[in-house]
Design a protein around this motif. Structure first.
Motif, short mmCIF file in Angstrom:
data_model
loop_
_atom_site.label_atom_id
_atom_site.label_comp_id
_atom_site.label_asym_id
_atom_site.label_seq_id
_atom_site.Cartn_x
_atom_site.Cartn_y
_atom_site.Cartn_z
N ALA A 70 19.97 11.74 -0.05
CA ALA A 70 21.22 12.31 0.46
C ALA A 70 20.94 13.30 1.59
CB ALA A 70 21.98 13.00 -0.68
N THR A 71 19.82 14.03 1.47
CA THR A 71 19.44 14.99 2.50
C THR A 71 19.11 14.28 3.81
OG1 THR A 71 18.56 16.53 0.87
CG2 THR A 71 17.80 16.81 3.13
N GLU B 27 23.61 12.46 9.92
CA GLU B 27 25.02 12.68 10.26
C GLU B 27 25.21 13.97 11.05
OE1 GLU B 27 27.41 10.56 10.03
OE2 GLU B 27 26.04 9.12 9.11
N ALA B 28 24.38 14.97 10.77
CA ALA B 28 24.47 16.21 11.54
C ALA B 28 24.07 15.98 13.00
CB ALA B 28 23.57 17.28 10.92
N VAL C 263 20.31 11.38 4.83
CA VAL C 263 21.56 10.89 5.40
C VAL C 263 22.33 12.04 6.05
CG1 VAL C 263 23.80 9.85 4.89
CG2 VAL C 263 21.73 8.97 3.78
N ASP C 264 22.37 13.19 5.37
CA ASP C 264 23.06 14.36 5.92
C ASP C 264 22.44 14.80 7.23
OD1 ASP C 264 24.81 14.38 3.80
OD2 ASP C 264 23.78 15.97 2.70
N ARG C 265 21.10 14.74 7.30
CA ARG C 265 20.42 15.15 8.52
C ARG C 265 20.81 14.22 9.69
NH1 ARG C 265 14.30 17.06 8.38
NH2 ARG C 265 15.40 18.99 7.90
#
Length: 320
Positions: free
Chosen positions: A5-6, A12-13, A8-10
């Motif tokens: 999840a981290t 998306e950021a 993917v978040d990176r």
């Protein structure tokens, strides 16, 4: 290896900046989104734990995907019907504009690549365009650009020098806010709808150029008009009522002021449908360029955002 999840978040950021880079390189929001999605697939299949600086890695992937796209785009544009212009994006309020134009912190650099400059970027080779965009719009130092493009720092500097020469780096540019755009557009529309060429000639520079992009689906001038006199005559005819215009647009068209890629612009709508956008390239001596985008394939994103724009100024209704 599956992404956490981290991870993917990176990604998306980083997406807004990646899309902004891709749009500036390709001149198309849709193609930019496709390229960034392809970069996500590569991120997904990479050994992410071994990537020391993910943002730099992703920028390199996106830039090189765009370079491949630009090489094939040259061949496609040889068969493009009429003139090719970039897809216009709505700036609006500096904090609320289209994210494809870049994060808010790049607002000052964003001014260096206005819509008119993006038109000029078509003169560049893919590598020249990449160096120019990465350096001028996003502030990458030459060491990082060299790493992204697999070239030397000196080669990056030379490419930037050539690119600046091609796009006339001496052009005076200032960002355009909504109030300034409304004033410029108001003056332009008064001249354009007067039915006379003299008011237009007072606004245009001697070397003004008008270009239209209809993509072969909407009528547009097949060749640019050059020189103030020819541009003024073209504009007078464009704003003149006529039967053909009524068949296409109905009995009237509403003309409103907007800011497109840091340039003042006129947006034309009729019965709720956005038909075209005319972007004005304004220099210290007057209007030096008019870029008329009427290709519906390049207006869908703009139309959606324009419909959602609050507090739009009252437009001019032109009877046809």
């Amino acid at each position: 290896m599956a992404l956490t999840a981290t991870d993917v978040d990176r990604f998306e950021a980083a997406r807004p900046r990646l899309e902004a880079v891709a749009y500036r390189l390709l001149g198309s929001a849709g193609e930019a989104e496709d390229v960034v999605q392809e970069s996500f697939l590569r991120w997904q299949s990479a050994d992410v734990e071994r990537i020391e600086v993910p943002e730099a890695w992703l920028t390199k992937v996106v830039t090189n995907l765009c370079l491949n796209q630009l090489s094939s785009a040259r061949a496609r544009r040889e068969t493009y019907v009429g003139q090719w212009l970039p897809e216009p994006l709505l700036l609006g309020d500096p904090m609320l504009g289209d994210p494809m134009l870049g994060p808010a912190e790049t607002a000052e650099r964003r001014e260096s690549i206005s819509y008119a400059v993006m038109v000029l970027l078509e003169r560049l080779s893919p590598q020249e365009r990449a160096v120019y965009v990465l350096r001028e719009a996003f502030g990458h130092p030459h060491a990082e650009i060299a790493e992204i493009l697999d070239i030397s720092e000196s080669a990056s500097q030379q490419l930037l020098h050539r690119a600046r020469k091609h796009v006339e780096s001496g052009r005076v540019r200032t960002g355009t806010d909504r109030a300034t755009a409304e004033r410029i557009v108001e003056e332009f529309l008064m001249a354009a709808t007067s039915g006379r060429t003299e008011p237009l000639l007072r606004l245009l520079t001697d070397d003004a150029v008008a270009v239209g992009d209809g993509g072969g689906t909407v009528p547009a001038a097949p060749h640019p008009f050059s020189g103030a006199a020819r541009v003024a005559v073209f504009l007078r005819g464009l704003f003149k009522p006529g039967t053909a215009k009524r068949k296409m647009f109905g009995n009237s068209v509403t003309l409103e002021a907007a800011v497109i890629d840091d340039e003042p612009a006129v947006i034309a709508t009729s019965e709720g449908q956005l038909w075209g956008v005319m972007v004005l390239d304004v220099g210290p001596d007057g209007i030096r360029g008019i870029h008329n985008q009427v290709n519906p394939d390049k207006l869908a994103r703009l139309a959606e955002r324009w419909a959602q724009t609050p507090d739009r100024p009252k437009g001019h209704t032109v009877e046809l």
